[in-house]
Design an enzyme around this catalytic site. Structure first.
Site, PDB file in Angstrom:
ATOM      1  N   HIS A 138     -16.510  14.183   6.366  1.00 21.32           N
ATOM      2  CA  HIS A 138     -15.731  13.548   7.418  1.00 21.32           C
ATOM      3  C   HIS A 138     -15.899  12.036   7.357  1.00 21.32           C
ATOM      4  CE1 HIS A 138     -14.309  17.127   9.303  1.00 21.32           C
ATOM      5  NE2 HIS A 138     -15.507  17.570   9.648  1.00 21.32           N
ATOM      6  N   CYS A 157     -11.220  11.453   5.268  1.00 21.88           N
ATOM      7  CA  CYS A 157     -10.074  11.013   6.048  1.00 21.88           C
ATOM      8  C   CYS A 157     -10.236   9.544   6.450  1.00 21.88           C
ATOM      9  CB  CYS A 157      -9.919  11.860   7.303  1.00 21.88           C
ATOM     10  SG  CYS A 157      -9.505  13.582   6.973  1.00 21.88           S
TER      11      CYS A 157
END
Length: 807
Positions: free
Chosen positions: A386, A435
């Site tokens: 992440h 991301c």
């Protein structure tokens, strides 16, 4: 996998799912297969069972073919019969897939060699092959079979004139076979030929001068019985692969100048050739360059740009976070880190691969990584997990980040990059597979310090600003989109930015990723540096040795042990590394008294801090422990029963690893099971030695980065074998190769023990006793690719929403 008599139930779940996927179609699928198996009454399915298969389509994840295969497996259907039925229904794709899984391709690894033998002498012709267990060998002289010639080695004890001729070996398994090359055996006219008593070099390599871009050719030929083998050395370092009588290097550079020699050996003797001095002068690469085939003929190929740059060393830190405590779990980082590790090893990178790190561990790992960087070193840092980006600042999210995390809970990418820059490396590659969406909980705008103008940065984002990165789910494994394309290009011999541009183009041509994810590159690299550039050690061997030792600390495995219990049972305890912070332990019963009818050795009572799922310990297969990448196929005798336990998060181990080996056994004249225990301590294996759980001092890197390595010292927890530290640090000419045995490096045939070796040690390595062959071989997975390595299948992999996940 095994032979065709093995049952269908021996196939792994991923293989069965793939077969079911191929059979889930109305024209040539499971219904046709059900009709084909009806020829054998024991496999015949009732109408009710077929209806049960057909209604599987009503379930989102149901598969009629998978249920049919399960029923066939329950009825002990053999793989051979399944293949016969697939051929009957003419399902060529399923036939090809099953053949690939069950029957490994037969490949000749040792070819028979031509030789001259005196009358009455002894001839030994050797042929070895790799493939499925149970390979058969048959020798021929001309077109006639050699009587009793059904072994790998053909021995002619008293050679006579009638046995002269051309010999060849046929290696077979079932209906598959392959022939070796021809070997001519002739009778020497002199009875006191030197080859009868040992080895004799008949052609020595010569001194030569070449221009840059030329092809270097050196020859060393010898006679002997058994036939000689060859290993070439450059400046006293073994060259890989260079195990033929001729050495050919197309398109040489100045890095190829130096002294060349060849070690010639067989089972009984060893001789060294004369040293050949090779000089490389200036040259031109205009026009065609040359590639050399095995037949020593030159084939022109398009000219390629020659890189005049080299790295003083190559190091890489790969971090993959999957199991987040407060956020969505990911699947791809494990496979991505594994793939990238194997590829970078082929490029001679020293790789540290870590899974599931908290903030402190990530910070410490980066700090340790920076210690390995020095002037001229190529450094590569990869993160999968992440992440987010606010106002041009990127952040890597650790697994312990709270629900509403901010920059203070994460690692700041720009800060890490600045610290890398201070090391004066030859190349900095930073790849972020995460991301880059905004984090609305974070309104802090950090201000990075000024970057030094070094023109050596290559930044690769797996996706664009304010976009997500995706992973592909297939079987039990997943790959990120970025790595799915990167692994196809990473080994290319071209400037690193050109290589990444091609990856971006590949991603842009894939319909399923278009509009969802696009690679973004940033670079100020002003030189034509490539990841494939060769390593040329710096002028300071002490710094090089210190770097080698600092890296090696994170890759030391415990030595295999043998435990003797009072009942007379002998247990082997072995160790293997899946990642730098994940270790697999196995137990195996070596000896047991005849009056003991059952016996198992299980592990329990592990030290505090190590992450182990007790429900997944002491399993018969590595994948049952949660390991999807470590396979039995890497072992010489996978059929020998073992119990496996997988230990994760070794970076959190604060004390020495301690556990209990519990032996359960039963005597033939007793109904009760008896238990014996032994406590085992194995020190701090792999990355545990670095104590990543401990806070590091605030960074204060000086402009002269090499000072860190000049003042390098071992941590107190280091447990290298006695004499290793002094052997690496005391001598200015010492290097990693001279002490590499402490982390299970095995010499290749033709290498001199203790010789310098530049390639890094495989991480998926074993204790020496883990292999049971006559001569230990290094193990690595670099030749194994994950199942979903064909990008043409992406349209299939994304066919449903359930298979398309963002991170």
């Amino acid at each position: 996998m095994g032979d065709w008599n093995m049952g269908l139930g021996t196939l792994r779940e991923g293989v069965l799912i793939k077969l079911a996927d191929l059979l889930d179609n109305p024209k040539c699928g499971w219904r046709q297969l059900a009709d084909a198996v009806n020829t054998q009454p024991q496999f015949r399915c009732s109408e009710k069972e077929l209806i049960g298969c057909s209604i599987q389509v009503l379930s989102a994840k149901g598969s009629p073919s998978r249920l049919l295969l399960a029923k066939l497996a329950d009825r002990a259907c053999s793989l051979g019969f399944l293949l016969k039925c697939l051929k009957k229904i003419e399902h060529q794709e399923a036939v090809q897939y099953l053949n690939t899984i069950v029957m490994e391709q037969i490949r000749i690894t040792v070819q028979p060699q031509s030789q001259r033998v005196p009358e009455g002498g002894r001839v030994v012709l050797s042929c070895q092959a790799s493939g499925s267990p149970g390979l058969g060998y048959q020798w021929f002289i001309g077109k006639e079979e050699v009587p009793n010639g059904s072994a790998r080695d053909l021995v002619l004890s008293h050679f006579c004139l009638s046995q002269q001729g051309y010999y060849i070996c046929r290696v077979n398994h079932g209906e598959s076979f392959v022939f070796s090359q021809w070997a001519q055996v002739t009778m020497s006219m002199s009875g006191n030929s030197s080859s009868a008593s040992g080895l004799c070099i008949t052609q020595q390599p010569w001194n030569t001068t070449n221009a840059e871009g030329d092809c270097l050719c050196l020859e060393c030929r010898a006679e002997g019985n058994p036939p000689p083998q060859y290993q070439w050395y450059h400046n006293e370092q073994p060259m890989l692969p260079a195990n033929k009588s001729s050495l050919k290097i197309p398109c040489v550079t100045t890095a190829d100048r130096g002294k060349y020699s060849c070690r010639v050996y067989n089972l009984y003797h060893e001789v060294w050739s004369d040293q050949a001095h090779v000089e490389i002068g200036p040259g031109s690469l205009s026009g065609a360059s040359w590639d050399v085939t095995d037949e020593a003929c030159f084939t022109p190929v398009p000219a390629r740009q020659l890189s005049h740059f080299y790295a003083t060393d190559k190091v890489a830190l790969l971090m993959g976070n999957m199991n987040y405590q407060y956020h969505k779990q990911l699947r791809a980082p494990m496979a991505d880190v594994h793939e990238l590790t194997n590829l970078l090893r082929q490029l001679d990178f020293k790789v540290v691969s870590l899974l599931d790190l908290n903030r402190q561990e990530m910070h410490s790992a980066v700090t340790e990584f920076l210690l390995l960087l020095d002037r001229g070193v190529y450094g590569l840092l990869y993160f999968a997990g992440h992440g987010y980006e606010n106002y041009g600042n990127s952040f890597m999210v650790p697994i312990d980040a709270p629900d509403s995390y901010t920059s203070e809970h994460c690692l700041w990418v720009q800060d890490v990059l600045q610290r890398m820059q201070e090391r004066e490396t030859g190349l900095n590659v930073f790849l972020l597979d995460m991301c880059r969406k905004r984090n609305l909980n974070d309104d802090i705008i950090p201000q990075p310090g000024p970057l030094k103008v070094t023109a050596n940065i290559v930044f690769g984002y797996a996706t664009c600003v304010d976009a997500e990165a995706y992973e592909v789910n297939k079987d039990d494994l997943s790959n990120g989109i970025f790595i799915s394309f990167l692994k196809q290009r990473l080994l290319a011999e071209e400037k690193v930015t050109v290589m990444l541009d091609r990856v971006a183009e590949d991603m842009g041509q894939c319909e399923i990723t278009r509009g969802r994810q696009a690679l973004e590159l940033r670079s100020n690299l002003s030189e034509r540096r490539a990841l494939t550039d060769r390593i040329q050690s710096s002028d300071c061997p002490v710094v090089t040795s210190a770097r080698n030792l600092q890296w090696a600390i994170a890759h030391v495995l415990p030595e295999s042990r043998y435990l003797h219990f009072d009942c007379g049972v002998k247990v082997q305890l072995g160790f293997a590394a899946e990642f730098s912070n994940i270790m697999i332990i196995y137990t195996r019963i070596l000896d047991q008294p005849q009056d003991i009818i059952s016996c198992t050795a299980e592990l329990s009572d592990f030290s505090e801090g190590v992450d182990v799922d007790l429900k997944l310990t002491n399993q018969e297969n590595p994948w049952d422990t949660g390991s999807l990448l470590f396979t039995l196929e890497t072992m010489s005798r996978p059929e020998v029963p073992r119990l496996y336990t997988r230990l994760r998060a070794l970076q959190r181990l604060k004390k020495e690893l301690k556990f209990t080996v519990c032996l359960h056994y039963q005597y033939s004249n007793m109904d009760e099971e008896v238990e014996e225990k032994q406590t085992v301590t194995v020190g701090k294996p792999l990355v545990a030695k670095l104590n990543l759980h401990e806070p590091r001092l605030p960074r204060s890197f000086s402009a002269s980065s090499s000072s860190d390595l000049h003042t390098f010292s071992l941590p107190e927890s280091s447990s290298f074998p006695e004499g290793l530290e002094s052997s690496v640090l005391a001598s200015e000419t010492s290097s990693l190769g001279s002490a590499s045995t402490c982390w299970s490096y095995f010499s290749q045939p033709g290498e001199v023990p203790g010789s310098v070796k530049q390639v890094n040690v495989p991480e998926e390595t074993f204790s020496p006793e883990f292999l049971e062959s006559d001569r230990p071989q290094p193990l690595c997975a670099e030749s194994k690719s994950l199942p979903h390595d064909r990008l043409e299948d992406l349209s299939v992999q994304f066919r449903t929403k359930q298979n398309f996940h963002s991170c």
